[in-house]
Design an enzyme around this catalytic site. Structure first.
Site, short mmCIF file in Angstrom:
data_model
loop_
_atom_site.label_atom_id
_atom_site.label_comp_id
_atom_site.label_asym_id
_atom_site.label_seq_id
_atom_site.Cartn_x
_atom_site.Cartn_y
_atom_site.Cartn_z
NE ARG A 189 -1.07 -86.42 -73.72
CZ ARG A 189 -1.96 -87.41 -73.80
NH1 ARG A 189 -1.83 -88.49 -73.06
NH2 ARG A 189 -2.97 -87.32 -74.65
CG HIS B 195 1.26 -92.87 -74.76
ND1 HIS B 195 1.60 -91.56 -74.95
CD2 HIS B 195 -0.06 -92.85 -74.40
CE1 HIS B 195 0.55 -90.78 -74.72
NE2 HIS B 195 -0.47 -91.55 -74.39
CD GLU C 125 4.97 -90.72 -74.87
OE1 GLU C 125 4.12 -90.90 -75.76
OE2 GLU C 125 4.67 -90.55 -73.69
P1 NAP Z 1 -10.72 -85.25 -67.14
O1 NAP Z 1 -11.98 -86.00 -66.88
O2 NAP Z 1 -10.79 -83.90 -67.72
O3 NAP Z 1 -9.93 -85.19 -65.74
C1 NAP Z 1 -8.81 -84.42 -65.50
C2 NAP Z 1 -8.89 -83.89 -64.09
O4 NAP Z 1 -7.69 -83.15 -63.79
C3 NAP Z 1 -10.07 -82.94 -63.94
O5 NAP Z 1 -10.95 -83.50 -63.01
C4 NAP Z 1 -9.46 -81.65 -63.46
O6 NAP Z 1 -10.27 -81.28 -62.38
C5 NAP Z 1 -8.05 -82.03 -63.00
N1 NAP Z 1 -7.11 -80.93 -63.22
C6 NAP Z 1 -6.95 -80.18 -64.34
N2 NAP Z 1 -6.01 -79.26 -64.16
C7 NAP Z 1 -5.55 -79.42 -62.89
C8 NAP Z 1 -4.56 -78.77 -62.12
N3 NAP Z 1 -3.88 -77.72 -62.60
N4 NAP Z 1 -4.35 -79.20 -60.86
C9 NAP Z 1 -5.06 -80.23 -60.36
N5 NAP Z 1 -6.01 -80.89 -61.04
C10 NAP Z 1 -6.25 -80.49 -62.30
O7 NAP Z 1 -9.76 -86.08 -68.08
P2 NAP Z 1 -9.57 -87.67 -68.14
O8 NAP Z 1 -10.46 -88.24 -69.17
O9 NAP Z 1 -9.61 -88.24 -66.76
O10 NAP Z 1 -8.05 -87.72 -68.72
C11 NAP Z 1 -7.01 -87.10 -67.99
C12 NAP Z 1 -5.74 -87.07 -68.81
O11 NAP Z 1 -5.20 -88.38 -68.88
C13 NAP Z 1 -5.90 -86.66 -70.28
O12 NAP Z 1 -5.92 -85.27 -70.45
C14 NAP Z 1 -4.70 -87.30 -70.95
O13 NAP Z 1 -3.62 -86.40 -71.02
C15 NAP Z 1 -4.36 -88.45 -70.01
N6 NAP Z 1 -4.60 -89.74 -70.67
C16 NAP Z 1 -3.53 -90.55 -70.93
C17 NAP Z 1 -3.72 -91.78 -71.54
C18 NAP Z 1 -2.57 -92.70 -71.80
O14 NAP Z 1 -2.55 -93.35 -72.83
N7 NAP Z 1 -1.64 -92.82 -70.88
C19 NAP Z 1 -5.01 -92.18 -71.94
C20 NAP Z 1 -6.07 -91.32 -71.67
C21 NAP Z 1 -5.86 -90.11 -71.03
P3 NAP Z 1 -10.44 -79.78 -61.90
O15 NAP Z 1 -10.39 -78.93 -63.14
O16 NAP Z 1 -11.71 -79.71 -61.17
O17 NAP Z 1 -9.25 -79.63 -61.02
#
Ligand code: NAP
Length: 329
Positions: free
Chosen positions: A237, A285, A266
């Site tokens: 994000r 995005h 955005e």
């Molecule tokens: P996910 O499976 O929940 O993975 C996010 C990871 O970040 C978790 O493993 C979490 O692990 C870690 N995390 C959370 N808070 C943290 C912190 N403070 N410090 C370090 N690590 C942290 O989610 P995902 O499906 O991979 O998606 C991740 C993000 O990508 C989404 O939330 C979204 O904002 C973004 N996204 C963007 C697009 C786009 O169009 N560009 C598309 C899809 C997703 P731990 O809690 O174990 O640390």
């Protein structure tokens, strides 16, 4: 009587037909002033909401006293006031998994485009500059064999790790709050503190959710730790990265380059200094934006919505704390 649902995203004919069979549907575009007024008129009756990118806070929820489910067509849920959802017993659902691989592809597209200067050199050819053989001033840097640092080893982080290790022979480092031993085993990935990861990586890719803990996670201090030859990619994000700090680092070539799929504002304003930087690749995005994946996300969101409205626990419930209250109805 059919339940009332407000859609703030257009769906395919097939999904619209499925919804129409089971619920009353009103399609609204809240990005216009007239659409926003329509949304406010529709909220008092609405039991379901489905869409993406709308900020749903306590004030908006207070206009929708009958609301049971908000189904987001996204995995990120930073635009929803989850505590307010819990207090009101409103279910929030998202669409994880179906977009993981496509978003990881976007991350790699930015890594390759930034490293090999694909967009910059495309512009250079079109401007009529290709008059002789290219020289070192047009060369990029290798991706294969380098070190990729992944900040946020979740679903998308792991899909990046697989591409990096299996496809590009890269060494993978990662930082998350919790180590992932199985990912370390599968891809030979190494857990690092954020500072160590920034110091040791040739490419850094941000894939953490936006939260108070991750807002401006990467700012001047963190960028200063990166190698001058390194490239930073943000597919998480916009607000995870301090944009002013990145602009400063790119303008002074403190890092080699960057690729951003997400920005603080955005659509990106036309006067953004980001648009002046040659060592930056921008995409609007598009993380999950393929025909197949967007349809799969919409289908998942419709499944979640209809399950919640039918009194069933949706497969992708973001706030389980709201479930006891909802299921007790
Ligand atoms: P996910 O499976 O929940 O993975 C996010 C990871 O970040 C978790 O493993 C979490 O692990 C870690 N995390 C959370 N808070 C943290 C912190 N403070 N410090 C370090 N690590 C942290 O989610 P995902 O499906 O991979 O998606 C991740 C993000 O990508 C989404 O939330 C979204 O904002 C973004 N996204 C963007 C697009 C786009 O169009 N560009 C598309 C899809 C997703 P731990 O809690 O174990 O640390």
């Amino acid at each position: 009587m059919k339940k009332s649902v407000v859609l703030y995203k257009r769906l395919s004919a097939e999904l619209m037909a499925r919804l129409h069979e089971q619920v009353e549907v009103q399609l609204i575009d809240p990005s216009t002033a007239a659409g926003l007024a329509q949304l406010h008129d529709a909220l008092p009756k609405a039991q379901g909401l489905l869409g993406a990118s709308l900020k749903v806070d306590d004030a908006l929820l207070s206009l929708a006293p009958q609301l049971e489910v908000v189904s987001s067509v996204s995995v990120g849920v930073d635009n929803y006031a989850i505590e307010a959802f819990n207090q009101r017993g409103v279910l929030l659902t998202n669409t994880p998994d179906v977009l993981t691989e496509t978003t990881a592809d976007t991350g790699f597209a930015l890594i390759l485009a930034a490293a090999r200067r694909v967009v910059e050199l495309d512009r250079w050819i079109r401007a009529g500059h290709w008059q002789a053989a290219i020289g070192p001033s047009h060369f990029g840097c290798d991706v294969q064999g380098k070190t990729l640092g992944i900040v946020g080893m979740g679903r998308i982080g792991e899909a990046l790790a697989r591409r990096a290790a299996a496809g590009f022979g890269m060494q993978v480092l990662y930082h998350s709050r919790n180590p992932r031993p199985e990912v370390e085993q599968r891809y030979g990935a190494g857990y690092r503190s954020l500072s160590e990861l920034l110091q040791q990586s040739d490419f850094v890719c941000l894939t953490v959710p936006l939260s108070p803990a991750t807002e401006n996670l990467i700012s001047h201090e963190q960028l200063a730790l990166m190698k001058p030859s390194a490239i930073l990619i943000n597919i998480a994000r916009g607000k995870v990265l301090d944009e002013a700090a990145l602009i400063d680092a790119l303008q002074h070539q403190r890092i080699r380059g960057a690729g951003l799929d997400v920005m603080v504002q955005e659509p990106l304003p036309q006067d953004s200094p980001l648009l002046q930087l040659d060592n930056l690749v921008l995409t609007p995005h598009i993380g999950s934006a393929t025909l197949e994946t967007r349809e799969a996300m919409a289908r998942c969101a419709v499944d979640n919505l209809l399950a919640g409205l039918a009194g069933e626990r949706p497969a992708n419930l973001v706030n389980p704390s709201a479930w006891p209250r909802r299921s007790g109805i």
